[in-house]
Design an enzyme around this catalytic site. Structure first.
Site, PDB file in Angstrom:
ATOM      1  N   HIS A   3       8.043   0.686   2.928  1.00  0.00           N
ATOM      2  CA  HIS A   3       6.569   0.718   3.106  1.00  0.00           C
ATOM      3  C   HIS A   3       6.059   1.978   2.413  1.00  0.00           C
ATOM      4  CE1 HIS A   3       2.854   0.084   5.815  1.00  0.00           C
ATOM      5  NE2 HIS A   3       2.555   1.053   4.958  1.00  0.00           N
ATOM      6  N   HIS A  54       2.868   3.765  -0.202  1.00  0.00           N
ATOM      7  CA  HIS A  54       1.594   3.734  -0.932  1.00  0.00           C
ATOM      8  C   HIS A  54       1.744   4.568  -2.199  1.00  0.00           C
ATOM      9  CE1 HIS A  54      -0.697   1.924   2.403  1.00  0.00           C
ATOM     10  NE2 HIS A  54       0.183   2.554   3.145  1.00  0.00           N
ATOM     11  N   LEU A  55       1.632   3.908  -3.343  1.00  0.00           N
ATOM     12  CA  LEU A  55       1.726   4.638  -4.621  1.00  0.00           C
ATOM     13  C   LEU A  55       0.363   4.856  -5.260  1.00  0.00           C
ATOM     14  CD1 LEU A  55       4.894   3.215  -6.446  1.00  0.00           C
ATOM     15  CD2 LEU A  55       4.614   5.452  -5.367  1.00  0.00           C
ATOM     16  N   ARG A  56      -0.673   4.179  -4.748  1.00  0.00           N
ATOM     17  CA  ARG A  56      -2.030   4.313  -5.316  1.00  0.00           C
ATOM     18  C   ARG A  56      -2.058   3.877  -6.778  1.00  0.00           C
ATOM     19  NH1 ARG A  56      -3.320   4.639  -0.076  1.00  0.00           N
ATOM     20  NH2 ARG A  56      -3.264   6.729   0.792  1.00  0.00           N
ATOM     21  N   LYS A 106       0.925  -8.667   2.832  1.00  0.00           N
ATOM     22  CA  LYS A 106       0.514  -7.668   3.828  1.00  0.00           C
ATOM     23  C   LYS A 106      -0.739  -8.112   4.549  1.00  0.00           C
ATOM     24  CE  LYS A 106       0.373  -3.682   5.990  1.00  0.00           C
ATOM     25  NZ  LYS A 106       0.265  -2.317   5.493  1.00  0.00           N
ATOM     26  N   HIS A 122      -0.009  -4.775   9.580  1.00  0.00           N
ATOM     27  CA  HIS A 122      -0.568  -3.542  10.135  1.00  0.00           C
ATOM     28  C   HIS A 122      -0.978  -3.916  11.549  1.00  0.00           C
ATOM     29  CE1 HIS A 122      -2.615   0.436   9.987  1.00  0.00           C
ATOM     30  NE2 HIS A 122      -3.123  -0.096  11.082  1.00  0.00           N
ATOM     31  N   HIS A 131       5.283   0.260  10.540  1.00  0.00           N
ATOM     32  CA  HIS A 131       5.053   1.566  11.169  1.00  0.00           C
ATOM     33  C   HIS A 131       4.762   1.477  12.663  1.00  0.00           C
ATOM     34  CE1 HIS A 131       1.000   0.270  10.259  1.00  0.00           C
ATOM     35  NE2 HIS A 131       1.027   0.666   9.003  1.00  0.00           N
ATOM     36  N   LEU A 164      -2.557   6.511  10.461  1.00  0.00           N
ATOM     37  CA  LEU A 164      -2.746   5.308  11.269  1.00  0.00           C
ATOM     38  C   LEU A 164      -1.514   4.423  11.162  1.00  0.00           C
ATOM     39  CD1 LEU A 164      -6.464   4.484  10.493  1.00  0.00           C
ATOM     40  CD2 LEU A 164      -5.500   5.175  12.700  1.00  0.00           C
ATOM     41  N   ASP A 184       5.624   4.875   4.854  1.00  0.00           N
ATOM     42  CA  ASP A 184       4.159   4.869   4.859  1.00  0.00           C
ATOM     43  C   ASP A 184       3.625   6.143   4.220  1.00  0.00           C
ATOM     44  OD1 ASP A 184       1.654   3.791   5.229  1.00  0.00           O
ATOM     45  OD2 ASP A 184       1.495   4.361   7.325  1.00  0.00           O
ATOM     46  N   HIS A 221      -3.374  11.348  -0.034  1.00  0.00           N
ATOM     47  CA  HIS A 221      -4.813  11.540  -0.240  1.00  0.00           C
ATOM     48  C   HIS A 221      -4.957  12.973  -0.728  1.00  0.00           C
ATOM     49  CE1 HIS A 221      -6.155   7.915   1.982  1.00  0.00           C
ATOM     50  NE2 HIS A 221      -5.186   8.183   2.828  1.00  0.00           N
ATOM     51  N   ALA A 278      -6.742   8.905   6.680  1.00  0.00           N
ATOM     52  CA  ALA A 278      -5.471   8.761   7.400  1.00  0.00           C
ATOM     53  C   ALA A 278      -4.324   8.708   6.400  1.00  0.00           C
ATOM     54  CB  ALA A 278      -5.494   7.479   8.211  1.00  0.00           C
TER      55      ALA A 278
HETATM   56  O1  DOR Z   1      -2.046   6.564   7.644  1.00  0.00           O
HETATM   57  C1  DOR Z   1      -2.219   5.565   6.960  1.00  0.00           C
HETATM   58  N1  DOR Z   1      -2.570   5.649   5.639  1.00  0.00           N
HETATM   59  N2  DOR Z   1      -2.074   4.365   7.518  1.00  0.00           N
HETATM   60  C2  DOR Z   1      -2.374   3.241   6.872  1.00  0.00           C
HETATM   61  O2  DOR Z   1      -2.247   2.195   7.463  1.00  0.00           O
HETATM   62  C3  DOR Z   1      -2.909   3.273   5.505  1.00  0.00           C
HETATM   63  C4  DOR Z   1      -2.536   4.494   4.802  1.00  0.00           C
HETATM   64  C5  DOR Z   1      -3.360   4.706   3.541  1.00  0.00           C
HETATM   65  O3  DOR Z   1      -3.414   3.790   2.724  1.00  0.00           O
HETATM   66  O4  DOR Z   1      -3.906   5.795   3.371  1.00  0.00           O
HETATM   67 ZN    ZN Z   2       0.715   1.980   5.039  1.00  0.00          ZN
END
Ligand code: DOR
Ligand code: ZN
Length: 350
Positions: free
Chosen positions: A14, A16-18, A100, A137, A175, A223, A251, A255, A267
């Site tokens: 899980h 996030h690479l953006r 997802k 989620h 998560h 989150l 996860d 940011h 988050a």
């Molecule tokens: O903390 C989190 N950040 N939880 C998520 O479900 C999404 C993620 C995000 O994409 O920033």
């Molecule tokens: Zn996530």
């Protein structure tokens, strides 16, 4: 006492690479230690079709350092207009490994998610038929439900009814953060192996006091939000048990600092850089170093029906604490690397 450890290269189930500048900055951080990762589709606009997943995969490959051995495992973002035929084609092509589910409004870029489950039943039925996992989620978004209860209420009012309606559907509870999540995953997995749960690095380390006592710590806000200590301990027992139902999904969610340290902070904890040393610390503390490989490198692959990685990584422990970079730089601004708040003596051998 063990001072070194060799494991099959881990998978991050899980991540996030953006996109764009952030992708360029964070992709090398995951590729350094991980062999594969399940890539989250919550871009703007979301990665909702096979064509979008193909294009996103190409952008990820272009962002990797030369010679990196890293395979992005793509996912599709489930919307109320997702076409079952497109999902099936994406699965058959080998490109997409999961779909997802974001309940609309649950987290970052989830407004395109699902409000009415009846509308997505044809897709879910197709997924059950072809064995394509649904990653959830697992939080309800009903305003009346307290944020600390949203996972437990999701299990009772959304997940369990859905799994009764479609018992063949393969589901990953993403998560998990509560003892209820731990228990539900084990029960389902023991019954038929079509249920599993990912656990993040940061939820093994943080409880809600870490987030809120002595001043609010925006870099610990994620989150689902960290819960009380008994839940963190349940997650620790689950992750270190070696049980096939539980595996790593960091996860890791970058940011920029400007967006984290903000009146309405985003988050996400960014753990891609130091997850493996942190996990070695956690597993050693719980006397479970011999089960770290199951959590990071075997259980997830088995659930996704992938062969375990043949390559290995080694971790070493020194008397001196490891110094991790406090931030990584990106053209979208600096990103703070997760600080566990204690000294870590493990590091990955380059
Ligand atoms: O903390 C989190 N950040 N939880 C998520 O479900 C999404 C993620 C995000 O994409 O920033
Ligand atoms: Zn996530």
């Amino acid at each position: 006492m063990k001072n070194s450890l060799t494991l099959r290269r881990p998978d991050d189930m899980h991540l996030h690479l953006r996109d764009g500048a952030m992708l360029a900055a964070v992709a090398p951080e995951s590729a350094r230690d991980f062999a594969r990762a399940i890539i989250m589709p919550n871009l703007v606009p979301p990665v909702a079709t096979m064509a979008q997943a193909q294009a996103y995969r190409a952008r990820i490959m272009a962002a990797l350092p030369k010679g990196a051995q890293f395979e992005p495992l793509m996912t599709l973002y489930l919307t109320e207009t997702t076409d079952p035929a497109d999902v099936e084609a994406a699965h058959l092509s080998g490109l997409v490994k999961a779909v997802k589910l974001y309940p609309a409004g649950a987290t970052t870029n989830s407004h395109g998610g699902v409000r009415n489950f009846d509308k997505v039943m044809p897709v879910l039925e197709k997924m059950a038929e072809i064995g394509l996992p649904l990653c959830t989620h697992g939080e309800v978004t009903t305003p009346e439900v307290d944020i600390f209860d949203r996972e437990a209420v999701f299990i009772d009012t959304v997940l369990d009814p859905l799994r009764r309606r479609l018992p063949q559907l393969r589901v990953v509870m993403e998560h998990i953060t509560t003892e209820e999540g731990v228990a539900y995953a084990a029960q389902g997995a023991n019954l038929g192996a079509n249920l599993a749960a990912t656990i993040t690095t940061h939820h093994l380390i943080l409880n809600r006091n870490h987030l809120l006592v002595g001043g609010i710590k925006p870099h610990y806000y994620c989150l689902p939000v960290a819960k009380r200590e008994k839940h963190r301990l349940a997650l620790r027992r689950a992750a270190t048990s070696g049980h096939a139902a539980y595996f790593l999904g960091t996860d890791s969610a970058p940011h920029s600092d400007a967006l984290k340290e903000h009146a309405c902070g985003c988050a996400g904890c960014f753990t891609a850089t130091n997850t493996m040393p942190l996990l070695a610390h956690v597993f050693e503390e719980d006397g479970a170093l011999d089960r770290l490989e199951a959590f990071t490198s075997l259980n997830g692959a088995a659930f996704y029906r992938l062969p375990p990685n043949e390559a290995r990584i080694s971790l070493v422990k020194s008397a001196q604490a490891t110094v991790f970079p406090p931030k990584i730089q990106s053209e979208a601004g600096p990103v703070t690397v997760f600080d566990p708040g204690f000294a870590v003596h493990w590091r990955v051998q380059p």
